[in-house]
Design a protein around this motif. Sequence first.
Motif, PDB file in Angstrom:
ATOM      1  N   THR A   1     -19.624  54.868 -33.777  1.00 45.85           N
ATOM      2  CA  THR A   1     -18.932  54.664 -32.501  1.00 45.85           C
ATOM      3  C   THR A   1     -19.383  53.382 -31.799  1.00 45.85           C
ATOM      4  N   PHE A   2     -20.424  52.751 -32.322  1.00 44.13           N
ATOM      5  CA  PHE A   2     -21.012  51.596 -31.632  1.00 44.13           C
ATOM      6  C   PHE A   2     -20.039  50.419 -31.540  1.00 44.13           C
TER       7      PHE A   2
ATOM      8  N   ASP B   1     -11.708  49.818 -27.793  1.00 40.95           N
ATOM      9  CA  ASP B   1     -10.751  50.449 -28.706  1.00 40.95           C
ATOM     10  C   ASP B   1      -9.560  49.541 -28.993  1.00 40.95           C
TER      11      ASP B   1
ATOM     12  N   ARG C   1     -16.760  50.371 -31.401  1.00 40.29           N
ATOM     13  CA  ARG C   1     -15.744  50.580 -30.357  1.00 40.29           C
ATOM     14  C   ARG C   1     -16.369  50.517 -28.963  1.00 40.29           C
ATOM     15  N   LEU C   2     -17.603  50.947 -28.846  1.00 45.54           N
ATOM     16  CA  LEU C   2     -18.285  50.880 -27.557  1.00 45.54           C
ATOM     17  C   LEU C   2     -18.461  49.425 -27.108  1.00 45.54           C
TER      18      LEU C   2
END
Length: 209
Positions: free
Chosen positions: A12-13, A20, A15-16
């Motif tokens: 998820t990093f 997105d 996209r963080l």
Amino acid sequence: LIGAVSAHNDDTFTRLIMGDGYVNMTLENIKNGKPMDVYGNAHEMDMFFAITLNNIMVSFFAFALGVVFSYGTWLMLMYNGVMLGCFQYFMYQQGVLRESVLSIWIHGTIEISSIVIAGAAGIVMGNGLLFPGTYSRLASFRRSAQQGLKIVIGLVPCFIIAGFLESFITRHSPVMYPAASATIILASLVFIITYFIVYPFHVERRLRS
């Protein structure tokens, strides 16, 4: 390095850090066989002025943050470094690292180096507050701010060159021979090393002799 390691260990990093919208757009471009298509969507002149102005503003911002005892500049350089490492590792994960390197570093060699040097100017200014030496803190800050500002102003031509390369050359990188891209990247690196390391060294040595 931190950005790449973090992206490797946390799905998820990316996209963080990159958002997105950008990740989804890039994945769609990769799916369509045009991983660097983000550079081909805007008109060249509009892109040139927007990118050049933005990069100059970023450099002055990196410099100005040095007033917070250098901490602000360090933080900004850290964030941009993490974002860059994250982006490159994301391209590696998608199997287009080679294409991305031969594209973004056409302009990125000068652009990223200049942002780092602008950060160095901010640290120079911040160090005037932290380490005044025999000067008063105000006099030391004024002196170091003048030194740092000279560095930042000297970077403006570099950002104009980087903006030109990004707007007019990088967009054509997918159809360029890899050797042509590599030549531009190498020439940019030689320019940075010569202009900011070799030339100042010789000037200082000549002034001392």
